[in-house]
Every structure is written in structure tokens, then in C-alpha cells.
Scaffold this motif. Structure first.
Motif, PDB file in Angstrom:
ATOM      1  N   LEU A 102      -6.570  20.394  29.548  1.00  0.00           N
ATOM      2  CA  LEU A 102      -7.290  19.885  28.383  1.00  0.00           C
ATOM      3  C   LEU A 102      -7.109  20.749  27.146  1.00  0.00           C
ATOM      4  CD1 LEU A 102     -10.646  19.071  30.180  1.00  0.00           C
ATOM      5  CD2 LEU A 102      -9.077  17.387  29.223  1.00  0.00           C
ATOM      6  N   ALA A 103      -6.757  22.015  27.347  1.00  0.00           N
ATOM      7  CA  ALA A 103      -6.773  22.980  26.254  1.00  0.00           C
ATOM      8  C   ALA A 103      -5.922  22.522  25.070  1.00  0.00           C
ATOM      9  CB  ALA A 103      -6.313  24.342  26.749  1.00  0.00           C
ATOM     10  N   GLY A 104      -4.733  22.009  25.331  1.00  0.00           N
ATOM     11  CA  GLY A 104      -3.851  21.599  24.250  1.00  0.00           C
ATOM     12  C   GLY A 104      -4.278  20.338  23.540  1.00  0.00           C
ATOM     13  N   LYS A 105      -5.253  19.637  24.093  1.00  0.00           N
ATOM     14  CA  LYS A 105      -5.694  18.369  23.508  1.00  0.00           C
ATOM     15  C   LYS A 105      -6.876  18.540  22.564  1.00  0.00           C
ATOM     16  CE  LYS A 105      -4.168  16.220  27.815  1.00  0.00           C
ATOM     17  NZ  LYS A 105      -2.797  16.139  27.340  1.00  0.00           N
ATOM     18  N   PHE A 106      -7.435  19.771  22.495  1.00  0.00           N
ATOM     19  CA  PHE A 106      -8.582  20.022  21.631  1.00  0.00           C
ATOM     20  C   PHE A 106      -8.348  21.226  20.728  1.00  0.00           C
ATOM     21  CE2 PHE A 106     -10.279  17.438  25.011  1.00  0.00           C
ATOM     22  CZ  PHE A 106     -11.221  16.633  24.374  1.00  0.00           C
ATOM     23  N   THR A 107      -7.108  21.406  20.289  1.00  0.00           N
ATOM     24  CA  THR A 107      -6.777  22.517  19.406  1.00  0.00           C
ATOM     25  C   THR A 107      -7.329  22.255  18.001  1.00  0.00           C
ATOM     26  OG1 THR A 107      -4.683  21.514  18.762  1.00  0.00           O
ATOM     27  CG2 THR A 107      -4.657  22.992  20.674  1.00  0.00           C
ATOM     28  N   VAL A 108      -7.396  23.330  17.202  1.00  0.00           N
ATOM     29  CA  VAL A 108      -7.854  23.191  15.820  1.00  0.00           C
ATOM     30  C   VAL A 108      -6.994  22.169  15.086  1.00  0.00           C
ATOM     31  CG1 VAL A 108      -8.109  24.394  13.624  1.00  0.00           C
ATOM     32  CG2 VAL A 108      -8.749  25.544  15.745  1.00  0.00           C
ATOM     33  N   ARG A 109      -5.685  22.257  15.274  1.00  0.00           N
ATOM     34  CA  ARG A 109      -4.782  21.360  14.559  1.00  0.00           C
ATOM     35  C   ARG A 109      -5.009  19.904  14.949  1.00  0.00           C
ATOM     36  NH1 ARG A 109       0.004  18.920  15.657  1.00  0.00           N
ATOM     37  NH2 ARG A 109       1.367  18.463  13.889  1.00  0.00           N
ATOM     38  N   ARG A 110      -5.092  19.627  16.254  1.00  0.00           N
ATOM     39  CA  ARG A 110      -5.269  18.247  16.692  1.00  0.00           C
ATOM     40  C   ARG A 110      -6.611  17.687  16.263  1.00  0.00           C
ATOM     41  NH1 ARG A 110      -2.661  16.652  22.451  1.00  0.00           N
ATOM     42  NH2 ARG A 110      -3.333  14.652  21.629  1.00  0.00           N
ATOM     43  N   MET A 111      -7.638  18.519  16.254  1.00  0.00           N
ATOM     44  CA  MET A 111      -8.949  18.034  15.848  1.00  0.00           C
ATOM     45  C   MET A 111      -8.994  17.766  14.343  1.00  0.00           C
ATOM     46  SD  MET A 111     -10.581  17.559  18.598  1.00  0.00           S
ATOM     47  CE  MET A 111      -8.951  17.089  19.252  1.00  0.00           C
ATOM     48  N   ARG A 112      -8.299  18.588  13.567  1.00  0.00           N
ATOM     49  CA  ARG A 112      -8.272  18.348  12.121  1.00  0.00           C
ATOM     50  C   ARG A 112      -7.531  17.056  11.789  1.00  0.00           C
ATOM     51  NH1 ARG A 112      -7.300  24.577   9.986  1.00  0.00           N
ATOM     52  NH2 ARG A 112      -9.501  25.199  10.079  1.00  0.00           N
ATOM     53  N   LEU A 113      -6.587  16.683  12.635  1.00  0.00           N
ATOM     54  CA  LEU A 113      -5.883  15.425  12.430  1.00  0.00           C
ATOM     55  C   LEU A 113      -6.815  14.229  12.599  1.00  0.00           C
ATOM     56  CD1 LEU A 113      -2.496  16.151  14.269  1.00  0.00           C
ATOM     57  CD2 LEU A 113      -2.894  16.028  11.800  1.00  0.00           C
ATOM     58  N   LEU A 114      -7.955  14.461  13.268  1.00  0.00           N
ATOM     59  CA  LEU A 114      -8.940  13.390  13.465  1.00  0.00           C
ATOM     60  C   LEU A 114      -9.880  13.237  12.271  1.00  0.00           C
ATOM     61  CD1 LEU A 114     -10.104  13.866  17.172  1.00  0.00           C
ATOM     62  CD2 LEU A 114      -8.905  11.895  16.241  1.00  0.00           C
ATOM     63  N   THR A 115      -9.739  14.104  11.270  1.00  0.00           N
ATOM     64  CA  THR A 115     -10.687  14.095  10.154  1.00  0.00           C
ATOM     65  C   THR A 115     -10.773  12.732   9.483  1.00  0.00           C
ATOM     66  OG1 THR A 115     -10.356  16.458   9.737  1.00  0.00           O
ATOM     67  CG2 THR A 115     -11.252  15.136   7.935  1.00  0.00           C
ATOM     68  N   GLU A 116      -9.631  12.114   9.235  1.00  0.00           N
ATOM     69  CA  GLU A 116      -9.634  10.815   8.556  1.00  0.00           C
ATOM     70  C   GLU A 116     -10.390   9.770   9.368  1.00  0.00           C
ATOM     71  OE1 GLU A 116      -6.433   7.535   6.780  1.00  0.00           O
ATOM     72  OE2 GLU A 116      -5.809   9.599   7.173  1.00  0.00           O
ATOM     73  N   ARG A 117     -10.219   9.789  10.697  1.00  0.00           N
ATOM     74  CA  ARG A 117     -10.933   8.831  11.542  1.00  0.00           C
ATOM     75  C   ARG A 117     -12.435   9.110  11.526  1.00  0.00           C
ATOM     76  NH1 ARG A 117     -12.320   4.232  12.722  1.00  0.00           N
ATOM     77  NH2 ARG A 117     -12.769   3.692  14.897  1.00  0.00           N
ATOM     78  N   VAL A 118     -12.819  10.386  11.556  1.00  0.00           N
ATOM     79  CA  VAL A 118     -14.239  10.737  11.478  1.00  0.00           C
ATOM     80  C   VAL A 118     -14.820  10.272  10.147  1.00  0.00           C
ATOM     81  CG1 VAL A 118     -15.900  12.640  11.449  1.00  0.00           C
ATOM     82  CG2 VAL A 118     -13.971  12.703  13.041  1.00  0.00           C
ATOM     83  N   GLU A 119     -14.057  10.436   9.070  1.00  0.00           N
ATOM     84  CA  GLU A 119     -14.514   9.980   7.752  1.00  0.00           C
ATOM     85  C   GLU A 119     -14.743   8.473   7.747  1.00  0.00           C
ATOM     86  OE1 GLU A 119     -12.310  13.372   4.951  1.00  0.00           O
ATOM     87  OE2 GLU A 119     -11.355  11.416   5.309  1.00  0.00           O
TER      88      GLU A 119
END
Length: 397
Positions: A102-119
């Protein structure tokens, strides 16, 4: 062993009236007496309560203390082992086996890529609130939907099933249901996840759970991992969003500072995490005799780690009971734990809060409580995660 060490007879089940954000008075008092206190578990077994920042942090990083649920020594009864995949209550190497994929699926980079969806999800919630008009329950209209949609999308849970998931997790983490209701919700969730894992293995889609089906993890293990991600990814963030909003509304000078300086949001999120500490306590069991804070923790003894008092420790944080969004010493707080069990999804939680709080207060600049603060329904201390059950708010139209 010193006989003068402070004794706590039981963990408090309520907070002081009018102080919804402070830890229970008994815990604050225990910390004043020192970072470690004698403690008797609800099942009658002697243990220790750790309230000081340095000692809590040291236990979390010490492999001589175990997270294994079946080793808990709190009463004269056997604790069943943890089901496969539920790695929060396991030690290495078993814990590592489940966490590593799971570690590689919740990195800072990958989570920041979700910002637009969270918005987008946040905007949808705010649009619905605005269309319906005041008043609103911020918990159901805003705090719960945002993390629910995100974690369900990450796991590939169909849209039509998200409401029932949210309800079931509320049931077994809210601290107010009977044992029968809790087990029924837990069993229903387990059964659904078994079906979901089988569906993803047969027809993988673009989500974390489908990716995991390509590993050597069994269906039972994947079911357990999914339960951990769902519960942790939804409940903690939902309560941070609702309780955090409540805290900001009750500290208007801090809210005004955040509105005046949008760049303050990163520090504001960290300070709210420290100040509120919604994940209040965890337990560890000593695997051997350990000297800690001038006391000997005997092998087999279970200790309670108080995160909310550790995050309010005056030896670590200046004026710890003050909410200060410009705080300079907030780094290193234990809201996401520490050591090998440090929260896997902490970067996702940060993204959701960094987006949601400014969006809410920008959309509704006159947002305020719709009831007196003392009438806001709080979760009891018996809940796994502290927060509010409902947060009635209103605003000028």
C-alpha cells in the motif's frame, strides 16, 4: 518502583461541560502529576497510562511494545486474534507484509494529484448546501461525504453502495451502539467487502483494490486491508472536518486569521490535528520488562497511550491548550501516530482538510452555529474516534 506515582482508576467517559476540545479533566490532571500513571483496565488488570509526549512517542517507536490485539492483557478473558489483513493491530513482519503493497499508493505525490478531485467533491457538497439553504447539518452535508466519496473511489466501491458503507462504519466506530448492533454492522461490512474483493479479482478496474488483486495477498487478506482503509480513511477525516469547523467557529480570531491569510492553511491543518487529536488513545503490550519514565513495565502488561494529552504536553508545546494557527512548534505532533504504525493515509487527510476548510468558509463567509455551542451533540469518549454527531450551522442568504 516508586510508590508516589499517580494513579488513575479509569479512563473518563465524558469531557468537561463547555470544553468540547480539551481532553477530559482527569487526563489533564494525570499529565500534571507526571508522564506516566498507574492504571486499572476496565477488565480489572493492572496497567499503565502514558500521558507525556516523549514517553508516548518512545513507546510507539519501541519494538518491545506490541500492537497485537490478542496480547492485550486487560481482563481475565481471551482476546480473539485479528482477522487477516487488519494490520493496525499487528507487528512486523506480518504488519509489513500488508502495509508494504500500500505504501506506494498513498505517497505525497499521488495524494496531491487527487487535489482536483477533492476540490470537485467539496464544491458539489457546498453547491448542495447552498441550494438547500440554511440551516444545515455540516456533518451529513459536508464532513462525511467528502472523505466517503474519496476513499470509496480509491477502493472502487460502487457509488450506490457508499451510503450504506458510511452508515455501517458510523455504527461500529461511533461508541453508542450495543454489542449486537456493532457486530451486525461489522459482519455486514465484512460480507460486502468479500463480495467486492471477488468482483475486483474477476473484473479489475482502475482502483487500489483492483491493483492489490495482482499481488500474492489472499481474498481474506484483501478484505481485511479494505476494512482498515475504509474505516481509517473515512471516520477520522470526517470528524476532523466537523470538529475542526466547530473549533474555528468557536475561535473567531483564529478563523479571521485564516481568512486573511490563505497561505496559513498548511499550518492551520497541523494545529487543528494537534489541538483536537480525534484519535485519542491506543494500547500496546510489553513483550519484556521495560524501564519507562522511572517505572518498570512488566512483560505482558498493557499500557494505554493518550495521544490527546501528549499533544497537549506543556513540555513539548508552548501554551498547549491554546489553538494557535500560527504556532511554530506544531511539527512532530502525534495525531497520525508515530513509528511503523504512523497513519498510511495522512497525506490524503491533509489534502482533504487543506481543500475543504478554505472552500467552506469562502463559500459561506457568515457561517455560524445554528444552536448554542453547548447543544452541539458530541461523540462520547467511548467512541474510537472523537468528534461531533451533528453540527447545525446557518448563514446569511
Amino acid at each position: 518502583m516508586s510508590e508516589s506515582v499517580h494513579t488513575v482508576t479509569a479512563l473518563p467517559t465524558q469531557r468537561r461541560p463547555g470544553c468540547p476540545f480539551d481532553p477530559p479533566a482527569e487526563l489533564i490532571d494525570a499529565r500534571r502529576h507526571g508522564p506516566i500513571s498507574r492504571f486499572t483496565h476496565v477488565g480489572g488488570k493492572p496497567g499503565w497510562l502514558i500521558t507525556g509526549y516523549d514517553l508516548v512517542r518512545s513507546v510507539l517507536a519501541d519494538s518491545r511494545f506490541s500492537s497485537r490485539k490478542e496480547l492485550l492483557n486487560v481482563g481475565d478473558f481471551e482476546v480473539p486474534p485479528v482477522p487477516p489483513g487488519e494490520f493496525l493491530l499487528m507487528d512486523d513482519p506480518q504488519h509489513r507484509r500488508y502495509r508494504r503493497p500500500l505504501a506506494g499508493k498513498f505517497t505525497v505525490r499521488r495524494m496531491r494529484l487527487l487535489t482536483e478531485r477533492v476540490e470537485q467533491i467539496t464544491a458539489d457538497c457546498l453547491d448542495a448546501m447552498e441550494k438547500a439553504g440554511p440551516p444545515a447539518d455540516l456533518v451529513t452535508a459536508f464532513a462525511k461525504p467528502i472523505p466517503t466519496v474519496i476513499i470509496c473511489e480509491l477502493l472502487g466501491v460502487p457509488y450506490e453502495d457508499r451510503g450504506s458503507f458510511q452508515e455501517q462504519i458510523d455504527t461500529f466506530m461511533g461508541g453508542e451502539t450495543s454489542d449486537e448492533e456493532l457486530m451486525a454492522a461489522y459482519t455486514a461490512t465484512q460480507e460486502y467487502l468479500a463480495e467486492l474483493v471477488a468482483a475486483k479479482r474477476a473484473n479489475p478496474t482502475d482502483d487500489v483494490l483492483s491493483e492489490l488483486t495482482g499481488s500474492d495477498l489472499t481474498d481474506e487478506e484483501l478484505k481485511g486491508i479494505s476494512l482498515v482503509l475504509l474505516a481509517a480513511g473515512f471516520d477520522t477525516t470526517a470528524n476532523m472536518l466537523s470538529l475542526g469547523t466547530f473549533a474555528l467557529l468557536q475561535h473567531p480570531e483564529q478563523l479571521a486569521a485564516l481568512r486573511a491569510d490563505p497561505a496559513l492553511i498548511d499550518g492551520a491543518v497541523e494545529e487543528l490535528l494537534r489541538y483536537l487529536s480525534v484519535a485519542k488513545t491506543f494500547m500496546r503490550t510489553a513483550l519484556e520488562d521495560v524501564e519507562l519514565g522511572g517505572q518498570t513495565i512488566r512483560a505482558g502488561t498493557t499500557v494505554v497511550l493518550s495521544y490527546n494529552t501528549a499533544n497537549r504536553d506543556p513540555e513539548r508545546f508552548a501554551d498547549p491548550h491554546v489553538l494557535d494557527l500560527r504556532r511554530q512548534d506544531v511539527g512532530g505532533h502525534l495525531a497520525f501516530s508515530h513509528g511503523i504504525h504512523q497513519c498510511l493515509g495522512q497525506q490524503l487527510a491533509r489534502v482533504e482538510m487543506r481543500v475543504a476548510f478554505p472552500a467552506l468558509f469562502n463559500r459561506f463567509p457568515t457561517l455560524r452555529l445554528a444552536v448554542p455551542a453547548e447543544e452541539v451533540g458530541l461523540r462520547p469518549e467511548t467512541a474510537d474516534i472523537y468528534g461531533v454527531k451533528s453540527l447545525p450551522v446557518t448563514w446569511d442568504v
